[in-house]
Motif scaffolding. Structure first.
Motif, PDB file in Angstrom:
ATOM      1  N   GLY A   1      -6.832  38.949 -17.657  1.00 29.35           N
ATOM      2  CA  GLY A   1      -5.278  39.369 -17.220  1.00 29.35           C
ATOM      3  C   GLY A   1      -5.653  39.405 -15.581  1.00 29.35           C
ATOM      4  O   GLY A   1      -6.729  39.319 -15.082  1.00 29.35           O
ATOM      5  N   VAL A   2      -4.303  39.800 -15.185  1.00 27.01           N
ATOM      6  CA  VAL A   2      -4.172  40.414 -13.836  1.00 27.01           C
ATOM      7  C   VAL A   2      -3.944  41.939 -13.736  1.00 27.01           C
ATOM      8  O   VAL A   2      -3.304  42.278 -14.558  1.00 27.01           O
ATOM      9  N   THR A   3      -4.796  42.627 -12.900  1.00 25.90           N
ATOM     10  CA  THR A   3      -4.600  43.957 -12.729  1.00 25.90           C
ATOM     11  C   THR A   3      -3.661  44.329 -11.450  1.00 25.90           C
ATOM     12  O   THR A   3      -3.866  43.717 -10.417  1.00 25.90           O
ATOM     13  N   ILE A   4      -2.691  45.242 -11.937  1.00 27.12           N
ATOM     14  CA  ILE A   4      -1.557  45.653 -10.846  1.00 27.12           C
ATOM     15  C   ILE A   4      -2.248  46.954 -10.606  1.00 27.12           C
ATOM     16  O   ILE A   4      -2.016  47.917 -11.652  1.00 27.12           O
ATOM     17  N   ARG A   5      -2.237  47.438  -9.296  1.00 28.51           N
ATOM     18  CA  ARG A   5      -2.665  48.813  -8.994  1.00 28.51           C
ATOM     19  C   ARG A   5      -1.234  49.594  -8.533  1.00 28.51           C
ATOM     20  O   ARG A   5      -0.396  49.209  -7.822  1.00 28.51           O
ATOM     21  N   VAL A   6      -1.118  50.895  -9.101  1.00 24.24           N
ATOM     22  CA  VAL A   6       0.032  51.782  -8.754  1.00 24.24           C
ATOM     23  C   VAL A   6      -0.785  53.194  -8.388  1.00 24.24           C
ATOM     24  O   VAL A   6      -1.558  53.957  -8.817  1.00 24.24           O
ATOM     25  N   VAL A   7      -0.156  53.772  -7.233  1.00 23.23           N
ATOM     26  CA  VAL A   7      -1.007  54.869  -6.542  1.00 23.23           C
ATOM     27  C   VAL A   7       0.160  55.910  -6.395  1.00 23.23           C
ATOM     28  O   VAL A   7       1.265  55.629  -5.770  1.00 23.23           O
ATOM     29  N   GLY A   8      -0.271  57.246  -6.648  1.00 23.45           N
ATOM     30  CA  GLY A   8       0.734  58.559  -6.202  1.00 23.45           C
ATOM     31  C   GLY A   8       0.101  59.204  -5.842  1.00 23.45           C
ATOM     32  O   GLY A   8      -1.260  59.433  -5.737  1.00 23.45           O
ATOM     33  N   ARG A   9       0.774  60.410  -5.500  1.00 24.80           N
ATOM     34  CA  ARG A   9      -0.019  61.674  -4.726  1.00 24.80           C
ATOM     35  C   ARG A   9       0.614  62.902  -5.656  1.00 24.80           C
ATOM     36  O   ARG A   9       1.905  62.860  -5.539  1.00 24.80           O
TER      37      ARG A   9
END
Length: 289
Positions: free
Chosen positions: A242-250
């Motif tokens: 599959g395809v990995t989608i990255r989500v970032v927060g603080r």
């Protein structure tokens, strides 16, 4: 009978010798003095700790501009308790040993003092490094830190040791003299990362749009713990399935793991509702006939 008489005579002589050599009144007086000093030490520490606790509670509850921050007040309170304990112990035990040391020959006392001085080197190192930790504000009570190989929450800071509790519940007592490198994870915002995989058959742009909408709703629900907008970076990698989608927060310190878990759950629910498949092992059966 003569043997029994001789044994009795010898016993009397031994008792007479020890009764002359040992001053029972002086021994009893010293025992009473030691008990009295021990009682004074006990109540001094108890009363002192209560006064320090009142001071800390007053500082935490105070809203005036001259009051200390809660974390600073807790740290100073733990240090004051440590200073009080060591001061009382040193004065009390020193008073108990004063009479004994006064009767020791000068040469023997000098040798004992030299040995104590060598043993006290590590103690002095702990004390000096402890003061540097406090004055430089390297960490405080409640901070999430990594000291050497140990990582956890600082429970107390003394003038000699730092007490650290890790996330398994184990308690680590670290001498301040061995604190050479400190990583403080509680100063500033903490980044958290959520990686989401979707199947190759799915539309990447549609999946990213769903994740962005979910992230916006998540921000509104957890705005008290988030410190910035959640950023959907896009495709991170192309994996075997599959395809990995990255989500970032603080987020604020110590809440990053909670934010990761909650956001991961919300994204999973949103992808299911949108009919976007997350990859999982599949078996294909091909019938050539």
């Amino acid at each position: 009978m003569d043997g029994f008489t001789d044994l009795t005579s010898i016993s009397k002589k031994i008792f007479y010798f020890f009764s002359k050599s040992i001053d029972l009144d002086a021994i009893v007086q010293k025992i009473i003095s030691i008990i009295f000093i021990s009682i004074i030490m006990y109540f001094s520490i108890r009363i002192g700790n209560k006064l320090i606790k009142k001071f800390v509670d007053r500082q935490v509850a105070s809203k005036t501009s001259f009051s200390l921050e809660p974390q600073k007040a807790l740290t100073i309170g733990e240090v004051l308790k440590s200073v009080l304990k060591y001061t009382v112990y040193i004065i009390g035990i020193g008073s108990m040993l004063y009479d004994i040391l006064a009767k020791i020959p000068v040469a023997l006392a000098s040798a004992g003092g030299f040995a104590i001085g060598l043993g006290a080197q590590s103690l002095v190192k702990d004390l000096i490094n402890g003061f540097f930790v406090l004055f430089e504000d390297q960490y405080g009570v409640g901070d999430h830190v990594t000291i050497g190989q140990f990582s956890g929450i600082v429970e107390s800071i003394g003038i000699r040791t730092t007490v650290l509790r890790d996330f398994t519940g184990d308690l680590h007592l670290i001498p301040n003299g061995s604190v050479l490198e400190v990583t403080n994870h509680s100063r500033g915002d903490i980044r958290f990362i959520v990686d989401v995989q979707i199947a190759y058959e799915e539309n990447i742009d549609a999946a990213i749009e769903v994740i962005k909408k979910t992230s916006t709703l998540f921000e509104e629900k957890h705005q008290d713990k988030l410190r910035s907008e959640i950023d959907v970076l896009g495709v991170l990698s192309l994996n075997a399935s599959g395809v990995t989608i990255r989500v970032v927060g603080r987020s604020e310190p110590l809440s990053q793991w909670e934010m990761e878990r909650e956001l991961r759950k919300d994204i999973k629910i949103a992808l299911d509702e949108a009919g976007i498949e997350i990859p999982y092992p599949k078996t294909a059966i091909i019938n050539k006939e």
